[in-house]
Write a protein that holds these residues in place. Sequence first.
Motif, PDB file in Angstrom:
ATOM      1  N   UNK A  77       0.855  -1.187   0.000  1.00 36.06           N
ATOM      2  CA  UNK A  77       0.000   0.000   0.000  1.00 36.06           C
ATOM      3  C   UNK A  77       0.889   1.235   0.000  1.00 36.06           C
ATOM      4  N   UNK A  78       0.666   2.098  -0.967  1.00 40.64           N
ATOM      5  CA  UNK A  78       1.488   3.304  -1.085  1.00 40.64           C
ATOM      6  C   UNK A  78       0.693   4.520  -0.640  1.00 40.64           C
ATOM      7  N   UNK A  79       1.402   5.482  -0.056  1.00 35.70           N
ATOM      8  CA  UNK A  79       0.754   6.772   0.162  1.00 35.70           C
ATOM      9  C   UNK A  79       1.781   7.880   0.005  1.00 35.70           C
ATOM     10  N   UNK A  80       1.279   9.076  -0.293  1.00 36.95           N
ATOM     11  CA  UNK A  80       2.148  10.255  -0.329  1.00 36.95           C
ATOM     12  C   UNK A  80       1.422  11.342   0.450  1.00 36.95           C
ATOM     13  N   UNK A  81       1.625  12.605   0.106  1.00 38.71           N
ATOM     14  CA  UNK A  81       0.952  13.661   0.854  1.00 38.71           C
ATOM     15  C   UNK A  81      -0.485  13.825   0.376  1.00 38.71           C
ATOM     16  N   UNK A  82      -0.672  13.889  -0.964  1.00 38.25           N
ATOM     17  CA  UNK A  82      -2.009  14.196  -1.471  1.00 38.25           C
ATOM     18  C   UNK A  82      -2.569  13.222  -2.491  1.00 38.25           C
ATOM     19  N   UNK A  83      -1.792  12.215  -2.891  1.00 36.22           N
ATOM     20  CA  UNK A  83      -2.339  11.171  -3.763  1.00 36.22           C
ATOM     21  C   UNK A  83      -1.755  11.120  -5.165  1.00 36.22           C
ATOM     22  N   UNK A  84      -0.968  12.120  -5.552  1.00 35.61           N
ATOM     23  CA  UNK A  84      -0.422  12.107  -6.908  1.00 35.61           C
ATOM     24  C   UNK A  84       0.832  11.254  -7.006  1.00 35.61           C
ATOM     25  N   UNK A  85       1.791  11.519  -6.121  1.00 32.60           N
ATOM     26  CA  UNK A  85       3.046  10.759  -6.174  1.00 32.60           C
ATOM     27  C   UNK A  85       2.822   9.276  -5.913  1.00 32.60           C
ATOM     28  N   UNK A 104      -3.376   4.448  -0.829  1.00 28.90           N
ATOM     29  CA  UNK A 104      -4.300   4.929   0.200  1.00 28.90           C
ATOM     30  C   UNK A 104      -4.509   6.411  -0.075  1.00 28.90           C
ATOM     31  N   UNK A 105      -5.758   6.796  -0.330  1.00 26.56           N
ATOM     32  CA  UNK A 105      -6.010   8.173  -0.770  1.00 26.56           C
ATOM     33  C   UNK A 105      -6.923   8.932   0.194  1.00 26.56           C
ATOM     34  N   UNK A 106      -6.790  10.281   0.232  1.00 24.82           N
ATOM     35  CA  UNK A 106      -5.822  11.037  -0.566  1.00 24.82           C
ATOM     36  C   UNK A 106      -4.375  10.891  -0.068  1.00 24.82           C
ATOM     37  N   UNK A 107      -4.127  10.914   1.230  1.00 21.15           N
ATOM     38  CA  UNK A 107      -2.741  10.751   1.664  1.00 21.15           C
ATOM     39  C   UNK A 107      -2.507  11.295   3.050  1.00 21.15           C
ATOM     40  N   UNK A 108      -1.227  11.564   3.342  1.00 19.86           N
ATOM     41  CA  UNK A 108      -0.811  11.868   4.704  1.00 19.86           C
ATOM     42  C   UNK A 108      -1.412  13.169   5.253  1.00 19.86           C
TER      43      UNK A 108
END
Length: 397
Positions: A77-85, A104-108
């Motif tokens: 499962x990947x996440x970034x700050x807002x969902x694009x990266x 996992x969206x949107x993110x952190x």
Amino acid sequence: MPTTYTDLIADVRRRTKQITLEELKRRVDAGEKTTLVDVRERDEWRAGYIPGAVSLPRGFLEIQAEQKLPDKNAPITLYCAGGTRSALAAATLQELGYTHVETANPGFVRWKDLGFPVEMPPQLSDPQRERYSRHILLPEVGEAGQAKLLQSKVLLLGAGGLGSPAAMYLAAAGVGTLGVVDADVVDASNLQRQIVHATSHVGMAKVESAAKTIAELNPDVKVVGYKERLTSANVERLFADYEIIVDGTDNFPTRYLVNDASVFMGKPVVHGSIFRFDGQVTTFVPERAAKRLGLQEPSPCYRCLYPEPPPPHLAPSCQEAGVLGILCGIIGTLQATEAIKLLLGRGTSLAGRLLTYDSLKMKFRELKLRRSPDCPVCGLKPSITSYVDYEGFCARG
Ligand SMILES: [Zn+2]
């Protein structure tokens, strides 16, 4: 083929499973076993991350994926700050052959806004990042491992031939607290092998001399000196605060005392010994420590191999024996290596194996050690349940 950025993101999102942050939180709370990967940059990670995540910045994804994510069929499962990266990272991982990638969206940012739990990474100072950079570059150590070492406490029995090199390397590695038990003072004849001491330290207490040298080597390390002999009366007090015992003593009463305390208190002991040109190392991991260190089973203890000390008239002569100075460096450094691995929870320890070294033939050999169900201290029906004071044979260190 998507032609614009918007198309590209939309295309990746169509191909990639997405989960909500609520679902991710449920999994984190339940301790479900998936690999959670934070693809943000290092400085974002340092300000906090989702508990259990591993850091793999998107810029390093292709380079580090196989090392950090070895199982291409494991759920990731990947996440970034807002969902694009995370979407772009998912596309990359899929191209690299990963089969169960989701985001996992949107993110952190939203995760934090929702008040969900945030974990802080270990905080090393800039000078520490510099000092330990060659450790930090090893994924098996990293900043988290280095921070663990800095918080670790290792007790060295003896600041002599074995304790000296072990202390030097443990200190250089940034093991935060080193206890040193030694009642002796530095003698000129020690200097051929006991490298933690210096000519100007002759006559000084060994614990004080070691503390001085180590303070100069690495100010991150606190040395706690115990200028006393290890006895049945002080062994529990001395061991209590420490995670690992590095045994560099070389006499039978102490060896049995250390072994019994190790079993009673659940403390792993890295044992080393030397004689002339030969040395040996093994690691004793008693039952209680085995669980903590993630070992499947405890190792044999010293009494599994030698239930009782030899009678004094059969013990090795108490005369000073010669020893090749460098041999101490090899064996003590092997002991330090074992201690570091146990602290980091990495690699395979010498639990259940005795490594022997012949410096004249330049040969290492390995013997398998077996637990004895009849062992008087760690066997099925232990007959020894308190400390035994054996007659002192020789007390060389
Ligand atoms: Zn045993």
